[in-house]
Design an enzyme around this catalytic site. Structure first.
Site, PDB file in Angstrom:
ATOM      1  N   VAL A  65     -12.992  -3.498  -6.042  1.00  0.00           N
ATOM      2  CA  VAL A  65     -11.654  -3.058  -6.407  1.00  0.00           C
ATOM      3  C   VAL A  65     -11.517  -2.989  -7.923  1.00  0.00           C
ATOM      4  CG1 VAL A  65      -9.249  -3.804  -6.489  1.00  0.00           C
ATOM      5  CG2 VAL A  65     -10.494  -3.879  -4.345  1.00  0.00           C
ATOM      6  N   GLY A  66     -10.970  -1.886  -8.408  1.00  0.00           N
ATOM      7  CA  GLY A  66     -10.602  -1.774  -9.807  1.00  0.00           C
ATOM      8  C   GLY A  66     -11.768  -1.803 -10.769  1.00  0.00           C
ATOM      9  N   CYS A  67     -12.987  -1.552 -10.296  1.00  0.00           N
ATOM     10  CA  CYS A  67     -14.131  -1.564 -11.198  1.00  0.00           C
ATOM     11  C   CYS A  67     -14.210  -0.199 -11.857  1.00  0.00           C
ATOM     12  CB  CYS A  67     -15.405  -1.878 -10.438  1.00  0.00           C
ATOM     13  SG  CYS A  67     -16.830  -2.082 -11.496  1.00  0.00           S
ATOM     14  N   GLY A  68     -13.576  -0.072 -13.004  1.00  0.00           N
ATOM     15  CA  GLY A  68     -13.352   1.236 -13.592  1.00  0.00           C
ATOM     16  C   GLY A  68     -14.579   1.969 -14.058  1.00  0.00           C
ATOM     17  N   CYS A 112     -17.766   1.488 -12.468  1.00  0.00           N
ATOM     18  CA  CYS A 112     -18.817   1.389 -11.472  1.00  0.00           C
ATOM     19  C   CYS A 112     -19.429   2.749 -11.187  1.00  0.00           C
ATOM     20  CB  CYS A 112     -18.268   0.806 -10.161  1.00  0.00           C
ATOM     21  SG  CYS A 112     -17.842  -0.929 -10.267  1.00  0.00           S
TER      22      CYS A 112
END
Length: 271
Positions: free
Chosen positions: A107-110, A112
């Site tokens: 989640v929210g791993c900008g 990745c």
């Protein structure tokens, strides 16, 4: 499938005084695909609400198109997830190829799955001079934002991003399980409402990482405020883009880092 932002789960709470059955509201995560001209550009796990805002903000902050070029957004619900479908001008397809990502995962791993390391440190434009604030407005901003988080009230498990106007407080906010997603949703909501980000500050419930600065700068907002710390590289980016960076805004105080000239303390600007 009907995707809703909250699900109810039952469980057992074990405490020093014994065990009891509980029912809790949990934030939902859904795979959200950003689809341009029939091709999927990115897939992110996000809270399944405000999808049009999310798609708009993501498109703007990635530099894929401007608001006039986005046009209508079609949201398609599937059992497997959600598609946000957009159609962009031919001239914008090169930008999509350069910034192609695959971000299904945490989640929210900008950043990745980003294809090119150079894209993680892409050059940023300079922010407009924009709004100025009293230090007290920034110090109180995260407390103000707390009053605009109904999903957090129910789940205690999501982030928020809010838009602060001088002397007005938080005037718009968005929530998501991912902090990057919450910011994209806010930026998209501002664009769709015709609100100029240069007239205020973005306030975050999270730390300030590289991509949070990138998105704020790409939106054209001159001030970024967070409840927690910035990373060293995020601070370098803020310094280079002319962005006022304020952190640890809580308990009636705030720390000022890059470009504090937009913040007033007493009768004078911070040096």
């Amino acid at each position: 499938m009907s995707w809703t932002p909250v699900r109810t789960a039952r469980g057992t709470s074990i405490q020093p005084d014994g065990a009891r059955e509980i029912s809790r509201s949990l934030p939902e995560e859904a795979p959200v695909a950003m689809v341009y001209d029939g091709s999927t550009q990115a897939v992110m796990m996000a809270t399944p609400q405000d999808i049009e805002d999310f798609a708009t903000g993501f498109t703007l902050t990635e530099g894929f198109a401007n608001l006039a070029e986005i046009g209508e957004i079609e949201v398609a619900m599937h059992d497997e997830g959600i598609e946000a479908r957009m159609w962009l001008p031919e001239a914008r397809r090169a930008a999509l190829a350069e910034r192609r990502r695959y971000m299904a995962g945490p989640v929210g791993c900008g950043l990745c799955g980003i294809d090119s390391l150079s894209e993680a440190t892409r050059a940023l434009p300079e922010v407009p001079e924009g709004a100025r604030f009293a230090a007290g407005d920034l110090a109180r901003s995260t407390d103000d934002l707390r009053g605009h988080q109904p999903l957090q009230d129910r789940t205690r498990a999501v982030h928020a991003a809010g838009f602060l106007r001088p002397g007005e407080g938080i005037v718009l906010a968005r929530e998501d399980v991912g902090r990057h997603n919450a910011l994209d949703k806010l930026i998209g909501a501002l664009a769709r409402a015709g609100i100029d980000p240069a007239g205020g500050a973005i306030v975050l419930t999270s730390r300030v990482s590289t991509e949070m600065v990138q998105k704020t700068v790409m939106a054209g907002c001159p001030v970024l405020v967070a409840v927690s710390a910035p990373t060293a590289h995020a601070l370098r980016l803020a310094e280079g883009a002319g962005l006022t960076l304020a952190a640890f805004a809580r308990g009636g105080g705030v720390d000022l880092y890059a470009h504090p000239h937009r913040v007033r303390t007493g009768e004078s600007h911070v040096a």
